[in-house]
Design a protein around this motif. Structure first.
Motif, PDB file in Angstrom:
ATOM      1  N   THR B  10     -20.516  33.110  15.763  1.00  0.00           N
ATOM      2  CA  THR B  10     -19.287  32.409  14.097  1.00  0.00           C
ATOM      3  C   THR B  10     -19.235  30.957  14.101  1.00  0.00           C
ATOM      4  O   THR B  10     -19.815  30.147  13.683  1.00  0.00           O
ATOM      5  CB  THR B  10     -18.999  33.644  14.056  1.00  0.00           C
ATOM      6  N   GLN B  11     -18.731  30.408  15.478  1.00  0.00           N
ATOM      7  CA  GLN B  11     -18.331  28.767  14.916  1.00  0.00           C
ATOM      8  C   GLN B  11     -18.700  27.989  15.250  1.00  0.00           C
ATOM      9  O   GLN B  11     -19.494  27.012  14.742  1.00  0.00           O
ATOM     10  CB  GLN B  11     -16.664  28.552  16.444  1.00  0.00           C
ATOM     11  N   ALA B  12     -20.155  28.489  16.355  1.00  0.00           N
ATOM     12  CA  ALA B  12     -20.758  26.735  16.511  1.00  0.00           C
ATOM     13  C   ALA B  12     -21.522  26.991  15.299  1.00  0.00           C
ATOM     14  O   ALA B  12     -22.390  26.163  15.020  1.00  0.00           O
ATOM     15  CB  ALA B  12     -21.993  27.431  17.807  1.00  0.00           C
ATOM     16  N   VAL B  13     -22.830  28.244  14.741  1.00  0.00           N
ATOM     17  CA  VAL B  13     -23.476  28.696  13.677  1.00  0.00           C
ATOM     18  C   VAL B  13     -22.959  29.326  12.836  1.00  0.00           C
ATOM     19  O   VAL B  13     -22.603  30.156  13.646  1.00  0.00           O
ATOM     20  CB  VAL B  13     -24.775  28.384  14.659  1.00  0.00           C
ATOM     21  N   PRO B  14     -22.907  28.916  11.335  1.00  0.00           N
ATOM     22  CA  PRO B  14     -22.542  29.870  10.452  1.00  0.00           C
ATOM     23  C   PRO B  14     -23.096  30.660   9.797  1.00  0.00           C
ATOM     24  O   PRO B  14     -24.201  30.390   9.700  1.00  0.00           O
ATOM     25  CB  PRO B  14     -22.458  28.922   9.453  1.00  0.00           C
ATOM     26  N   LEU B  15     -23.610  32.259  10.350  1.00  0.00           N
ATOM     27  CA  LEU B  15     -23.950  32.896  10.204  1.00  0.00           C
ATOM     28  C   LEU B  15     -24.468  33.607   8.619  1.00  0.00           C
ATOM     29  O   LEU B  15     -22.919  33.937   8.787  1.00  0.00           O
ATOM     30  CB  LEU B  15     -24.000  34.008  10.524  1.00  0.00           C
ATOM     31  N   ARG B  16     -25.658  34.088   8.537  1.00  0.00           N
ATOM     32  CA  ARG B  16     -26.092  34.860   7.451  1.00  0.00           C
ATOM     33  C   ARG B  16     -24.744  36.296   7.293  1.00  0.00           C
ATOM     34  O   ARG B  16     -24.795  36.796   8.784  1.00  0.00           O
ATOM     35  CB  ARG B  16     -26.928  35.094   7.044  1.00  0.00           C
ATOM     36  N   LEU B  17     -24.086  36.979   6.589  1.00  0.00           N
ATOM     37  CA  LEU B  17     -23.814  38.359   6.183  1.00  0.00           C
ATOM     38  C   LEU B  17     -24.778  38.985   7.132  1.00  0.00           C
ATOM     39  O   LEU B  17     -23.487  39.882   7.812  1.00  0.00           O
ATOM     40  CB  LEU B  17     -23.680  38.921   4.743  1.00  0.00           C
ATOM     41  N   ARG B  18     -25.832  39.144   7.059  1.00  0.00           N
ATOM     42  CA  ARG B  18     -26.324  40.251   7.984  1.00  0.00           C
ATOM     43  C   ARG B  18     -26.465  40.559   9.194  1.00  0.00           C
ATOM     44  O   ARG B  18     -25.497  41.018   9.824  1.00  0.00           O
ATOM     45  CB  ARG B  18     -27.773  40.317   7.399  1.00  0.00           C
ATOM     46  N   GLU B  19     -25.999  39.314   9.934  1.00  0.00           N
ATOM     47  CA  GLU B  19     -26.380  39.182  11.598  1.00  0.00           C
ATOM     48  C   GLU B  19     -24.792  38.478  11.302  1.00  0.00           C
ATOM     49  O   GLU B  19     -24.090  39.486  12.361  1.00  0.00           O
ATOM     50  CB  GLU B  19     -26.832  37.669  11.611  1.00  0.00           C
ATOM     51  N   ARG B  20     -23.965  38.413  10.828  1.00  0.00           N
ATOM     52  CA  ARG B  20     -22.678  39.170  11.223  1.00  0.00           C
ATOM     53  C   ARG B  20     -22.279  40.441  11.476  1.00  0.00           C
ATOM     54  O   ARG B  20     -21.606  40.617  11.953  1.00  0.00           O
ATOM     55  CB  ARG B  20     -21.283  38.156   9.932  1.00  0.00           C
ATOM     56  N   VAL B  21     -22.982  40.917  10.154  1.00  0.00           N
ATOM     57  CA  VAL B  21     -22.150  42.591  10.344  1.00  0.00           C
ATOM     58  C   VAL B  21     -23.373  42.695  11.783  1.00  0.00           C
ATOM     59  O   VAL B  21     -22.228  43.709  12.832  1.00  0.00           O
ATOM     60  CB  VAL B  21     -22.569  43.483   8.681  1.00  0.00           C
ATOM     61  N   ARG B  22     -24.051  42.336  12.149  1.00  0.00           N
ATOM     62  CA  ARG B  22     -24.656  42.920  12.960  1.00  0.00           C
ATOM     63  C   ARG B  22     -23.960  42.752  14.390  1.00  0.00           C
ATOM     64  O   ARG B  22     -23.740  43.603  15.458  1.00  0.00           O
ATOM     65  CB  ARG B  22     -25.841  42.486  13.624  1.00  0.00           C
ATOM     66  N   HIS B  23     -23.130  41.485  14.263  1.00  0.00           N
ATOM     67  CA  HIS B  23     -22.781  41.206  15.080  1.00  0.00           C
ATOM     68  C   HIS B  23     -21.141  42.386  16.204  1.00  0.00           C
ATOM     69  O   HIS B  23     -20.754  42.562  16.311  1.00  0.00           O
ATOM     70  CB  HIS B  23     -22.137  39.665  15.268  1.00  0.00           C
ATOM     71  N   TRP B  24     -20.869  42.196  14.539  1.00  0.00           N
ATOM     72  CA  TRP B  24     -19.859  42.829  14.326  1.00  0.00           C
ATOM     73  C   TRP B  24     -19.736  44.500  14.628  1.00  0.00           C
ATOM     74  O   TRP B  24     -18.942  44.839  15.660  1.00  0.00           O
ATOM     75  CB  TRP B  24     -18.830  42.988  12.737  1.00  0.00           C
ATOM     76  N   LEU B  25     -21.014  44.825  14.436  1.00  0.00           N
ATOM     77  CA  LEU B  25     -21.236  46.008  14.941  1.00  0.00           C
ATOM     78  C   LEU B  25     -21.503  46.737  16.496  1.00  0.00           C
ATOM     79  O   LEU B  25     -21.663  47.423  16.580  1.00  0.00           O
ATOM     80  CB  LEU B  25     -22.739  46.969  14.163  1.00  0.00           C
ATOM     81  N   ASP B  26     -21.628  45.145  17.029  1.00  0.00           N
ATOM     82  CA  ASP B  26     -21.759  45.253  18.978  1.00  0.00           C
ATOM     83  C   ASP B  26     -20.591  45.704  18.762  1.00  0.00           C
ATOM     84  O   ASP B  26     -20.603  45.505  20.298  1.00  0.00           O
ATOM     85  CB  ASP B  26     -23.013  43.632  18.479  1.00  0.00           C
ATOM     86  N   SER B  27     -20.033  44.918  18.628  1.00  0.00           N
ATOM     87  CA  SER B  27     -18.365  45.246  19.502  1.00  0.00           C
ATOM     88  C   SER B  27     -18.157  46.376  19.101  1.00  0.00           C
ATOM     89  O   SER B  27     -18.314  47.297  18.375  1.00  0.00           O
ATOM     90  CB  SER B  27     -16.630  44.538  18.493  1.00  0.00           C
ATOM     91  N   GLU B  28     -18.178  47.545  20.719  1.00  0.00           N
ATOM     92  CA  GLU B  28     -18.004  48.548  21.151  1.00  0.00           C
ATOM     93  C   GLU B  28     -16.790  49.616  20.071  1.00  0.00           C
ATOM     94  O   GLU B  28     -17.091  50.430  20.419  1.00  0.00           O
ATOM     95  CB  GLU B  28     -17.863  48.865  22.770  1.00  0.00           C
ATOM     96  N   PRO B  29     -15.325  48.881  20.656  1.00  0.00           N
ATOM     97  CA  PRO B  29     -14.301  49.647  19.896  1.00  0.00           C
ATOM     98  C   PRO B  29     -14.788  49.945  17.918  1.00  0.00           C
ATOM     99  O   PRO B  29     -14.773  50.919  17.755  1.00  0.00           O
ATOM    100  CB  PRO B  29     -13.360  48.590  19.385  1.00  0.00           C
ATOM    101  N   VAL B  30     -15.326  48.829  17.317  1.00  0.00           N
ATOM    102  CA  VAL B  30     -15.771  48.970  15.673  1.00  0.00           C
ATOM    103  C   VAL B  30     -16.989  50.506  16.018  1.00  0.00           C
ATOM    104  O   VAL B  30     -16.909  50.994  15.368  1.00  0.00           O
ATOM    105  CB  VAL B  30     -16.578  48.216  15.435  1.00  0.00           C
ATOM    106  N   LEU B  31     -17.690  50.401  16.818  1.00  0.00           N
ATOM    107  CA  LEU B  31     -19.185  51.005  17.039  1.00  0.00           C
ATOM    108  C   LEU B  31     -18.605  52.749  17.364  1.00  0.00           C
ATOM    109  O   LEU B  31     -19.361  53.583  16.613  1.00  0.00           O
ATOM    110  CB  LEU B  31     -20.176  51.059  18.022  1.00  0.00           C
ATOM    111  N   ALA B  32     -17.618  52.578  18.465  1.00  0.00           N
ATOM    112  CA  ALA B  32     -16.999  54.010  18.732  1.00  0.00           C
ATOM    113  C   ALA B  32     -16.451  55.109  17.621  1.00  0.00           C
ATOM    114  O   ALA B  32     -16.361  55.741  17.384  1.00  0.00           O
ATOM    115  CB  ALA B  32     -16.249  53.788  19.528  1.00  0.00           C
ATOM    116  N   TYR B  33     -15.151  53.654  16.447  1.00  0.00           N
ATOM    117  CA  TYR B  33     -15.013  54.684  15.667  1.00  0.00           C
ATOM    118  C   TYR B  33     -15.812  55.361  14.957  1.00  0.00           C
ATOM    119  O   TYR B  33     -15.518  55.965  14.216  1.00  0.00           O
ATOM    120  CB  TYR B  33     -13.497  53.452  14.817  1.00  0.00           C
TER     121      TYR B  33
END
Lengths: 280, 314
Positions: B10-33
């Motif tokens: 995220t720091q390197a390239v500003p991401l669009r919202l959709r991609e940011r959500v996708r990265h967020w969902l890739d985090s295992e704890p978030v997905l688990a919850y």
């Protein structure tokens, strides 16, 4: 020597046959009573000595049962309720178990302990508060009221977790290295490897929901919202003890769908439970 | 691992919202919850909340007519300790829960071993065996009610016919008879589940081992103990524990067959709680307390279950 072996084998055969016969009689007698009673006249039901084979099968009992109470509506209610509850349970339990086994998250041990604890909360404790809850939500006499409170995910999570633990880790890791995400993993690796345990779960819970009596009794109070088991009990009230034939005919109709489900799924069940579903 | 270090990207390239959500969902704890939350929501609303509400109600003198009871501490629990019907209820539940289970286990095991042999029409018989479990309890208990009828019972008729008894047996007429009758109906209903679970387990027993043991001269019993038992041990333990829990918390069979009678002598926790709490008296507080007295036993059982499962995984 050979004749002695043959003799022993014959005795073994006969013994096996006798034991099978005994089992059939003990397990089958009450059900034989119901099934033949559905075809008897009332006089035959109350005759001594008991009539084992109805002399003139009274198929009219089935018609009488169907006409005495709105059975068609009961079947629709039971089918929607059973399928709805089982679908919710299956979906939520699979996701939860997947998270518990394959995702890195804190507190897995505690969560699993809570799941086991949820398995043992007696339904007599939760019955009344749950009734108050759905009354406040306005869910009395609705499908959501019949379905959601009984969608018990705990046993499913337990069953699927135990099964997932037996899946080969290497296979999953390999799929991950190939760039397969979690949804893909579930669809292409975990689900195909879990078919027997899923079928086992489905059969256990289809039967449980189809046969549930207490919750539909509490969650509905109008005749058109009742389910099949309550319908048969209601038939018992309508017809009374003077007329067992239609009641038993209603009983036979109530259990036929589950019989079909079981016969269709039987091949899978034996594999499923043996394939790790109920293993410690 | 696909959990890319989302923050650095995220720091390197500003991401669009959709991609940011996708990265967020890739985090295992978030997905688990996310995966666990729907199940938890149902458990919380319809399991935990009513459970704690039940505890609260058991500490009040709430009745059906008087929805807001007053806090009375442990009075309901103390009152039950002096209640003779409750003493009987506790005894009955223990008999019902712990006497029937060994029968179901042994009979289920024998049935499973039997149905694992090869004989004609085996599949039909396997399906038929499960009938007692498939038939709704509300209905099979009606069938048992007929079979136990004081006047019309076919059992009594058969025994009289064989000259074994003089007059009809009052299957549900006395406490002892009624409890035995309840146990028999419960064993009849519960055995198939054991049989099916064990039968499934037997499919995993390696046949080569059996044959090898037979060649070395081991008899049937020895082969069962050495080859079969270790494979099905897990199933036996877990099925037994679940069965005890389910039998302990039973309701329908007793409710239909005896309604707790004669003279309130055959209640189990479920039926007595129902009768006091909802049925006749409407004393919700005491009814809840009765159900909750079940809790220590069930807690011990589930602790055993948990420990067993964990020990297998260690």
């Amino acid at each position: 020597m050979t004749s002695r072996i043959r003799w022993r084998r014959l005795v073994g055969r006969v013994l096996l046959g006798l034991m099978v016969l005994a089992v059939v009689v003990v397990m089958g007698l009450p059900l034989y009573w119901v099934a033949t009673g559905a075809l008897k006249t009332n006089r035959e039901i109350y005759t001594f000595p008991p009539v084992w084979i109805p002399s003139d099968p009274q198929w009219v009992n089935f018609v009488a049962a169907w006409q005495a109470v709105p059975f068609g509506r009961f079947f629709v209610n039971s089918i929607v309720t059973t399928l709805g509850a089982v679908t919710l349970e299956l979906f939520f339990a699979l996701l939860s178990a997947y998270a518990l086994v394959f995702l890195r998250v804190r507190g897995k041990g505690l969560i699993f302990a809570l799941i086991i604890a949820a398995l043992l909360v007696p339904s007599t404790v939760t019955l009344l508060p749950n009734y108050l809850t759905i009354a406040r939500l306005g869910w009395i006499n609705t499908y959501q009221g019949l379905i959601i409170p009984v969608a018990a995910v705990a046993f499913g999570v337990f069953l699927f977790r135990q099964h997932f633990l037996t899946l080969p880790r290497d296979l999953l890791d390999a799929a991950r290295l190939d760039g397969c995400g979690h949804p893909g993993l579930i669809r292409h690796v975990v689900l195909p490897l879990s078919q027997p345990v899923i079928v086992t779960f489905l059969v256990i819970y289809l039967v449980a929901h189809w046969n549930d009596f207490l919750w539909p009794l509490v969650a509905t109070n109008r005749l058109e919202w009742r389910t099949v088991p309550i319908g048969v009990a209601y038939l018992y009230q309508v017809e009374g003890v003077q007329n067992w034939g239609p009641i038993l005919a209603g009983t036979v109709m109530a259990l036929l769908p589950m019989l079909v489900v079981y016969v269709v799924a039987q091949r899978w069940i034996v594999k499923g439970i043996g394939g790790g579903a109920l293993k410690g | 691992m696909t959990t890319a270090p989302a923050g650095t990207v995220t720091q390197a390239v500003p991401l669009r919202l959709r991609e940011r959500v996708r990265h967020w969902l890739d985090s295992e704890p978030v997905l688990a919850y996310l995966f666990m939350s729907p199940g938890w929501l149902i458990l919380l609303l319809f399991m935990s909340y009513p459970f704690f509400l039940g505890i609260w109600i058991s500490l009040t003198d709430r009745t059906v007519g008087l929805p807001s009871g007053e806090f009375v501490g442990f009075r309901n629990y103390a009152e039950l300790l002096r209640d003779r019907t409750f003493h009987l209820t506790v005894m009955n539940t223990f008999i019902y829960g712990f006497v029937t289970v060994p029968f179901k286990l042994v009979l289920g095991l024998l049935l499973a071993l039997l149905l694992n042999q090869a004989f004609p029409m085996r599949n039909v018989l396997r399906a038929a065996l499960l009938l007692p479990w498939i038939v709704p309890t509300a209905l099979s208990s009606l069938a048992w009610l007929m079979l136990y009828d004081a006047v019309l019972s076919p059992f009594s008729w058969l025994l009289k016919n064989w000259g074994l008894i003089e007059s009809n047996i009052a299957f549900l007429g006395t406490r002892t008879n009624a409890i035995i009758s309840l146990c028999i109906a419960n064993i009849w209903r519960g055995t198939p589940f054991f049989a099916v679970a064990i039968l499934a387990g037997l499919q995993a027993v390696p046949q080569e081992l059996h044959e090898a043991a037979a060649i070395e001269g081991a008899n049937r019993v020895q082969r069962f103990l050495a080859v079969t038992l270790p494979v099905i041990k897990g199933i036996l333990v877990i099925t037994t524990l679940f069965s005890i829990i389910w039998t302990f918390a039973d309701f329908q069979l007793v409710y239909v067959l005896t309604k707790g009678g004669p003279a309130n002598s055959t209640h189990i926790f479920g039926t007595y709680a129902w009768q006091i709490g909802i049925g006749g008296a409407g004393k919700l507080g005491i009814g809840a307390a009765i159900s909750l007295y079940m809790f220590p036993v069930l807690a011990v059982l589930s602790a055993i279950l948990l420990r067993y499962v964990r020990s297998q995984e260690a």
